[in-house]
Design an enzyme around this catalytic site. Structure first.
Site, PDB file in Angstrom:
ATOM      1  N   LYS A 159      -6.008  27.432  45.392  1.00 34.82           N
ATOM      2  CA  LYS A 159      -5.756  26.070  44.925  1.00 34.82           C
ATOM      3  C   LYS A 159      -5.664  26.092  43.409  1.00 34.82           C
ATOM      4  CE  LYS A 159      -8.437  24.122  48.758  1.00 34.82           C
ATOM      5  NZ  LYS A 159      -9.599  23.287  49.139  1.00 34.82           N
TER       6      LYS A 159
ATOM      7  N   ASP B  52      -2.062  38.786  57.099  1.00 33.05           N
ATOM      8  CA  ASP B  52      -0.992  38.413  58.036  1.00 33.05           C
ATOM      9  C   ASP B  52       0.145  39.430  58.085  1.00 33.05           C
ATOM     10  OD1 ASP B  52      -2.368  36.125  58.617  1.00 33.05           O
ATOM     11  OD2 ASP B  52      -1.140  34.811  57.368  1.00 33.05           O
TER      12      ASP B  52
END
EC number: 2.7.1.11
Length: 356
Positions: A78, A140
Site C-alpha cells: 500500500k 503466485d
C-alpha cells in the site's frame, strides 16, 4: 585522493514471500566483494519518501538470513505509488520525490525485489532516470519474463503438504475436502500442488468451471468406491459466467467456502473447507528458493556493475539473464488451458470443472 565508495540500494515491496532475506543477503555479500556499500531501504518504495527510512547493510547484518522467512527491510503493498496518470513533473509527485531521493543518496543502482506491481513502479522510476534493477518475487509465479519467481516453490511445498494431510482425514471420514490456495489471477500453485498431492479436482482462474461438473466428479468417485474427494481451488477461480469473489474490498477470497456450500447442497456429503492463506507466504524458504534467491541477488549486483538498468534479472532455462522491465510488466504469466501440465492432469482423471 581515494575514490568515492560506490553505493547501491535495495528494497522489498509488495506481499512477503519466502526468499526475500536470501536475496538481500546475496546483494550485500556480492556488493561487499566489489567494495561497494549497500543501503537497505525500509518499507518498500515508501522508504524513499520518508526520513531516516534506510540503513547501511553489512555482511554482519545478513548473517543467518538464508533460512529466515520474511524481510528484514519490511515491505508494504500500500502507499503513494499508484499508476502515474500524467507525464508532468511535479515536486508533489511521489515518483519524482523517489528519484530525487535516489540521487541524493548517491545510489549507483536501486535493486527492487517484488512482483508485477513492484516492477511496474520500478519501470516508471526508470523512465524518470532512476538506475533500477528488478528481482522477480511472487509466490503466485505469475510474473512475465522469467521461468520462475522465488517464493513459488516454498508455497507449493506448503500447499502439497496440506493436501497430503487432508487426504488422511478425508479418507477416514468419507469427506470432501476443499483446499483454497493463493492465486489471484493464475492457478500455478493450485495446479502444481493438485498434481503433486493427488487432487481429484483442480479449479483455477484460467479455466472457468461449473459446480455441477465438480459434483459429478464427487458422485463418480463414490460410485467407484472412493467415498472421499480432494478439491484444490485457487482464490481467483470463478464459476463459468461468474466473477471473482472477495471477502473484503480489494481482498480476494471466499471461493473455497462457496464451492463447499454448493457441493454439500448438490451431493449431500460432508464437506469441509480449509483456507491455507498466509501460511503459504511465511516460514523458511525451500532449498530451491534459497538457491534461486541467491542467484538473483548476485546477478542483480553483477548487472549494476555492468551498468545494466531498467531490466529485471530472470531465469531462462538454466541461466540467469536480464530482461527489460517493460517485458516483465507487459502481461501475466498464466497457465495455458491446453498446456502439458493441464493435459497431464486430465489424463490422470483430474477434473477442472469445464468438461462436458
Amino acid at each position: 585522493m581515494a575514490s568515492k565508495k560506490q553505493r547501491i540500494g535495495v528494497l522489498t515491496s509488495g506481499g512477503d514471500a519466502p526468499g526475500l532475506n536470501a536475496v538481500i543477503r546475496a546483494v550485500v555479500k556480492s556488493a561487499s566483494s566489489l567494495g561497494w556499500e549497500v543501503i537497505g531501504i525500509h518499507d518498500g518504495f515508501e522508504g524513499l519518501l520518508g526520513t531516516k527510512s534506510y540503513r547501511v547493510l553489512t555482511n554482519a547484518d545478513v548473517q543467518g538470513l538464508l533460512p529466515r522467512g520474511g524481510t528484514i527491510l519490511r515491505t508494504t503493498n500500500k502507499g503513494h505509488f499508484g499508476p502515474r496518470r500524467s507525464d508532468e513533473l511535479s515536486e508533489a509527485d511521489p515518483y519524482v520525490r523517489a528519484v530525487k531521493a535516489i540521487e541524493e543518496m548517491g545510489l549507483r543502482a536501486l535493486i527492487t525485489i517484488g512482483g508485477e506491481g513492484t516492477q511496474r513502479i520500478a519501470l516508471e522510476l526508470h523512465k524518470l532516470g532512476a538506475p533500477v534493477i528488478g528481482v522477480p518475487k511472487t509466490i503466485d509465479n505469475d510474473l512475465a519474463g522469467t521461468d520462475r519467481t522465488f517464493g513459488f516453490d516454498t508455497a507449493l511445498q506448503v500447499a502439497t503438504d496440506a493436501i497430503d494431510r487432508l487426504h488422511t482425514t478425508a479418507a477416514s471420514h468419507n469427506r470432501v475436502m476443499v483446499l483454497e490456495v493463493m492465486g489471484r489471477h493464475t492457478g500455478w500453485i493450485a495446479l502444481h500442488a493438485g498434481l503433486a498431492g493427488g487432487a481429484d479436482v483442480i479449479l483455477i482462474p484460467e479455466i472457468p468451471f461449473t459446480i455441477e461438473r465438480v459434483a459429478e466428479k464427487v458422485h463418480a468417485r463414490d460410485a467407484q468406491g472412493s467415498a472421499f474427494s480432494i478439491i484444490v481451488v485457487a482464490e481467483g477461480a470463478r464459476p463459468r459466467g461468474g466473477s471473482e469473489m472477495y471477502i473484503a474490498e480489494g481482498r480476494l477470497g471466499g471461493i473455497g467456502h462457496w464451492v463447499g456450500e454448493q457441493l454439500e447442497r448438490l451431493t449431500g456429503k460432508d464437506v469441509r473447507v480449509v483456507v491455507l492463506g498466509h501460511l503459504q507466504r511465511g516460514g523458511s524458504p525451500s532449498p530451491y528458493d534459497r538457491l534461486l534467491s541467491t542467484r538473483y541477488g548476485a546477478a542483480a549486483v553483477q548487472a549494476a556493475a555492468r551498468g545494466i538498468y531498467g531490466e529485471m534479472v530472470a531465469l531462462r532455462g538454466q541461466d540467469i539473464v536480464t530482461v527489460p522491465l517493460a517485458e516483465a510488466c507487459g502481461y501475466l504469466n498464466r497457465v495455458r488451458p491446453h498446456s502439458d501440465l493441464v493435459l497431464c492432469a486430465r489424463s490422470l482423471g483430474i477434473v477442472f470443472g469445464d468438461e462436458l
